[in-house]
Design a protein around this motif. Structure first.
Motif, PDB file in Angstrom:
ATOM      1  N   ASP A  39       0.847  -1.198   0.000  1.00  0.00           N
ATOM      2  CA  ASP A  39       0.000   0.000   0.000  1.00  0.00           C
ATOM      3  C   ASP A  39       0.881   1.245   0.000  1.00  0.00           C
ATOM      4  O   ASP A  39       1.336   1.695   1.053  1.00  0.00           O
ATOM      5  CB  ASP A  39      -0.930  -0.025   1.220  1.00  0.00           C
ATOM      6  CG  ASP A  39      -1.950   1.087   1.191  1.00  0.00           C
ATOM      7  OD1 ASP A  39      -1.839   1.999   0.348  1.00  0.00           O
ATOM      8  OD2 ASP A  39      -2.870   1.047   2.027  1.00  0.00           O
ATOM      9  N   TRP A  58      -7.825  -6.540   8.577  1.00  0.00           N
ATOM     10  CA  TRP A  58      -9.065  -5.780   8.681  1.00  0.00           C
ATOM     11  C   TRP A  58      -9.987  -6.167   7.543  1.00  0.00           C
ATOM     12  O   TRP A  58      -9.609  -6.095   6.367  1.00  0.00           O
ATOM     13  CB  TRP A  58      -8.783  -4.275   8.581  1.00  0.00           C
ATOM     14  CG  TRP A  58      -8.197  -3.678   9.798  1.00  0.00           C
ATOM     15  CD1 TRP A  58      -8.864  -3.068  10.813  1.00  0.00           C
ATOM     16  CD2 TRP A  58      -6.810  -3.607  10.140  1.00  0.00           C
ATOM     17  NE1 TRP A  58      -7.982  -2.630  11.769  1.00  0.00           N
ATOM     18  CE2 TRP A  58      -6.705  -2.948  11.381  1.00  0.00           C
ATOM     19  CE3 TRP A  58      -5.630  -4.050   9.524  1.00  0.00           C
ATOM     20  CZ2 TRP A  58      -5.500  -2.708  12.005  1.00  0.00           C
ATOM     21  CZ3 TRP A  58      -4.425  -3.822  10.153  1.00  0.00           C
ATOM     22  CH2 TRP A  58      -4.363  -3.157  11.374  1.00  0.00           C
ATOM     23  N   GLU A 116     -13.071  -4.683   6.780  1.00  0.00           N
ATOM     24  CA  GLU A 116     -13.731  -3.540   6.152  1.00  0.00           C
ATOM     25  C   GLU A 116     -12.889  -2.906   5.049  1.00  0.00           C
ATOM     26  O   GLU A 116     -13.390  -2.586   3.972  1.00  0.00           O
ATOM     27  CB  GLU A 116     -14.073  -2.478   7.203  1.00  0.00           C
ATOM     28  CG  GLU A 116     -14.862  -1.323   6.644  1.00  0.00           C
ATOM     29  CD  GLU A 116     -15.237  -0.323   7.719  1.00  0.00           C
ATOM     30  OE1 GLU A 116     -15.322   0.860   7.390  1.00  0.00           O
ATOM     31  OE2 GLU A 116     -15.449  -0.726   8.875  1.00  0.00           O
ATOM     32  N   SER A 117     -11.609  -2.735   5.296  1.00  0.00           N
ATOM     33  CA  SER A 117     -10.755  -2.058   4.311  1.00  0.00           C
ATOM     34  C   SER A 117      -9.944  -3.019   3.447  1.00  0.00           C
ATOM     35  O   SER A 117      -9.315  -2.587   2.483  1.00  0.00           O
ATOM     36  CB  SER A 117      -9.803  -1.099   5.029  1.00  0.00           C
ATOM     37  OG  SER A 117      -8.931  -1.834   5.877  1.00  0.00           O
ATOM     38  N   ARG A 122      -7.294  -4.544   4.417  1.00  0.00           N
ATOM     39  CA  ARG A 122      -5.888  -4.264   4.696  1.00  0.00           C
ATOM     40  C   ARG A 122      -5.277  -5.339   5.585  1.00  0.00           C
ATOM     41  O   ARG A 122      -5.949  -5.945   6.420  1.00  0.00           O
ATOM     42  CB  ARG A 122      -5.740  -2.905   5.363  1.00  0.00           C
ATOM     43  CG  ARG A 122      -5.899  -1.773   4.385  1.00  0.00           C
ATOM     44  CD  ARG A 122      -5.372  -0.464   4.959  1.00  0.00           C
ATOM     45  NE  ARG A 122      -5.094   0.490   3.924  1.00  0.00           N
ATOM     46  CZ  ARG A 122      -6.011   1.166   3.252  1.00  0.00           C
ATOM     47  NH1 ARG A 122      -7.278   0.983   3.521  1.00  0.00           N
ATOM     48  NH2 ARG A 122      -5.665   2.027   2.321  1.00  0.00           N
ATOM     49  N   LEU A 149      -2.668  -4.161   0.819  1.00  0.00           N
ATOM     50  CA  LEU A 149      -4.070  -4.236   0.417  1.00  0.00           C
ATOM     51  C   LEU A 149      -4.302  -5.598  -0.219  1.00  0.00           C
ATOM     52  O   LEU A 149      -3.564  -6.008  -1.117  1.00  0.00           O
ATOM     53  CB  LEU A 149      -4.399  -3.142  -0.611  1.00  0.00           C
ATOM     54  CG  LEU A 149      -4.447  -1.727  -0.072  1.00  0.00           C
ATOM     55  CD1 LEU A 149      -4.530  -0.724  -1.215  1.00  0.00           C
ATOM     56  CD2 LEU A 149      -5.628  -1.562   0.856  1.00  0.00           C
TER      57      LEU A 149
END
Length: 172
Positions: A99, A137, A139-140, A142, A151
């Motif tokens: 990222d 994570w 939601e993202s 990541r 990512l």
């Protein structure tokens, strides 16, 4: 003949024999001060089995002794990952992309608690780092390992989350 005469005058000057070796030494040693490849924070020596840098996130399953899966929504659920899933996890994480926005911009990011924390221990039992933490994570999409952000491609996210959720079951 005029050309030969001018070259012979050059070598008759004693200063040229002193300047030439000094100049060569300066040129050759100057390479030492050139910037080397930038080492990204989080890069791990190959002997630990994990490399996390701008080239990607690579885990060698053969040097991992154990992986504990912790669910942050219920920390009482801590499960040991089955050895047969190490390669699958490694393949999914290998698709993660460095990222650049979060690693190279110098911005500070306040994140919510990760959904999953993986505690990895190695077969070589590094005494300075007996356990490594890898954060995921949902939601993202990541992944973070040693302060290096990645990512996970959207098409790989469901596969990784399904693998993690498999360990929420009691009978494993």
């Amino acid at each position: 003949m005029q050309l030969m005469k001018s070259n012979s005058n050059l070598f008759q000057k004693p200063g040229i024999f002193l300047v030439t070796p000094v100049l060569m030494v300066c040129i050759l040693s100057g390479c030492r001060w050139l910037p080397s490849t930038k080492r990204v924070e989080g890069t791990v020596p190959e002997d630990t089995g994990i490399t996390a840098d701008a080239n990607g996130l690579f885990i060698r399953p053969d040097v991992i002794a154990a992986i504990q899966v912790i669910f942050t929504d219920d920390e009482s659920l801590e499960r040991s990952m089955l050895r047969e899933d190490y390669s699958r996890l490694s393949g999914l994480l290998r698709s993660a992309v460095y990222d650049r926005d979060w690693n190279d911009s110098g911005i500070m990011v306040k994140m919510v608690t990760p959904d999953y924390v993986l505690l990895l221990s190695y077969t070589n039992k590094d005494q300075d780092r007996p356990l490594e933490e890898l954060y995921i994570w949902r939601e993202s999409g990541r992944v973070k390992f040693r302060n290096v952000w990645f990512l996970l491609p959207a098409e790989q996210q469901p596969h990784l989350y399904d693998l993690m959720e498999k360990y929420r079951q009691e009978d494993l």
